[in-house]
Scaffold this motif. Structure first.
Motif, short mmCIF file in Angstrom:
data_model
loop_
_atom_site.label_atom_id
_atom_site.label_comp_id
_atom_site.label_asym_id
_atom_site.label_seq_id
_atom_site.Cartn_x
_atom_site.Cartn_y
_atom_site.Cartn_z
N THR A 23 46.67 28.29 38.67
CA THR A 23 48.02 27.78 38.84
C THR A 23 48.96 28.96 39.03
O THR A 23 48.58 30.12 38.78
CB THR A 23 48.49 26.95 37.62
OG1 THR A 23 48.56 27.81 36.48
CG2 THR A 23 47.56 25.78 37.35
N GLU A 24 50.17 28.68 39.45
CA GLU A 24 51.14 29.74 39.70
C GLU A 24 51.37 30.60 38.44
O GLU A 24 51.59 31.81 38.55
CB GLU A 24 52.46 29.14 40.19
CG GLU A 24 53.41 30.17 40.74
CD GLU A 24 54.61 29.56 41.42
OE1 GLU A 24 55.65 30.25 41.46
OE2 GLU A 24 54.52 28.42 41.91
N TYR B 128 49.09 33.74 38.27
CA TYR B 128 49.09 34.74 39.33
C TYR B 128 49.16 36.17 38.80
O TYR B 128 48.37 37.03 39.19
CB TYR B 128 50.24 34.52 40.31
CG TYR B 128 50.09 33.32 41.22
CD1 TYR B 128 49.00 32.46 41.14
CD2 TYR B 128 51.06 33.05 42.17
CE1 TYR B 128 48.89 31.36 41.98
CE2 TYR B 128 50.95 31.96 43.02
CZ TYR B 128 49.87 31.13 42.92
OH TYR B 128 49.76 30.04 43.77
N ARG C 256 46.81 34.13 48.94
CA ARG C 256 47.39 32.85 48.52
C ARG C 256 48.38 32.29 49.53
O ARG C 256 48.55 31.07 49.62
CB ARG C 256 48.10 33.00 47.18
CG ARG C 256 47.18 33.26 46.02
CD ARG C 256 47.98 33.25 44.74
NE ARG C 256 47.22 33.79 43.62
CZ ARG C 256 47.45 34.98 43.06
NH1 ARG C 256 48.43 35.74 43.49
NH2 ARG C 256 46.71 35.37 42.05
#
Length: 65
Positions: free
Chosen positions: A8-9, A12, A41
Protein backbone atom coordinates in the motif's frame (compact mmCIF):
# COMPACT_ATOMS: atom_id res chain seq x y z
CA UNK A 1 3.39 -14.48 12.15
CA UNK A 2 4.51 -13.87 8.56
CA UNK A 3 1.96 -12.22 6.30
CA UNK A 4 2.18 -11.67 2.54
CA UNK A 5 -0.05 -8.87 1.29
CA UNK A 6 -0.26 -6.24 -1.43
CA UNK A 7 1.89 -3.16 -0.93
CA UNK A 8 0.00 0.00 0.00
CA UNK A 9 1.06 3.62 -0.30
CA UNK A 10 1.93 3.70 3.40
CA UNK A 11 4.57 1.00 2.72
CA UNK A 12 6.43 2.93 0.01
CA UNK A 13 9.07 4.59 2.19
CA UNK A 14 9.78 1.39 4.13
CA UNK A 15 10.08 -0.69 0.96
CA UNK A 16 12.43 1.85 -0.63
CA UNK A 17 14.55 1.92 2.54
CA UNK A 18 14.76 -1.89 2.66
CA UNK A 19 15.71 -1.97 -1.03
CA UNK A 20 18.41 0.68 -0.55
CA UNK A 21 19.89 -1.20 2.41
CA UNK A 22 19.85 -4.49 0.49
CA UNK A 23 21.70 -3.15 -2.56
CA UNK A 24 23.90 -0.36 -1.14
CA UNK A 25 27.48 -0.76 -2.45
CA UNK A 26 26.60 -4.22 -3.80
CA UNK A 27 27.40 -3.67 -7.49
CA UNK A 28 28.44 -0.01 -7.61
CA UNK A 29 29.21 2.64 -5.01
CA UNK A 30 25.82 3.58 -3.56
CA UNK A 31 22.79 2.17 -5.37
CA UNK A 32 19.89 3.06 -7.64
CA UNK A 33 17.58 0.10 -7.01
CA UNK A 34 15.44 1.98 -4.48
CA UNK A 35 14.86 4.69 -7.10
CA UNK A 36 13.90 2.02 -9.65
CA UNK A 37 11.27 0.73 -7.19
CA UNK A 38 9.92 4.28 -6.88
CA UNK A 39 9.80 4.80 -10.67
CA UNK A 40 8.26 1.40 -11.41
CA UNK A 41 5.14 2.19 -9.41
CA UNK A 42 4.31 5.06 -11.76
CA UNK A 43 4.93 3.19 -15.01
CA UNK A 44 1.93 2.42 -17.21
CA UNK A 45 2.83 -1.29 -17.32
CA UNK A 46 3.06 -1.63 -13.53
CA UNK A 47 0.55 -4.12 -12.11
CA UNK A 48 -0.20 -3.23 -8.48
CA UNK A 49 -1.85 -6.61 -7.90
CA UNK A 50 1.60 -8.21 -8.37
CA UNK A 51 3.33 -5.92 -5.86
CA UNK A 52 3.65 -7.63 -2.47
CA UNK A 53 5.25 -7.03 0.90
CA UNK A 54 6.25 -9.57 3.53
CA UNK A 55 5.24 -8.48 7.00
CA UNK A 56 6.46 -10.08 10.23
CA UNK A 57 4.62 -9.18 13.42
CA UNK A 58 3.23 -6.03 11.78
CA UNK A 59 6.56 -4.82 10.36
CA UNK A 60 7.41 -4.84 6.64
CA UNK A 61 10.58 -6.91 6.17
CA UNK A 62 10.66 -7.38 2.39
CA UNK A 63 8.89 -7.04 -0.92
CA UNK A 64 8.61 -8.42 -4.42
CA UNK A 65 7.32 -6.66 -7.49
Amino acid sequence: MLTIRNETEKDYKTVETITRKAFYNMYIPGCVEHYLVHVMRGHEDFIPELDFVAELDGQVIGNIM
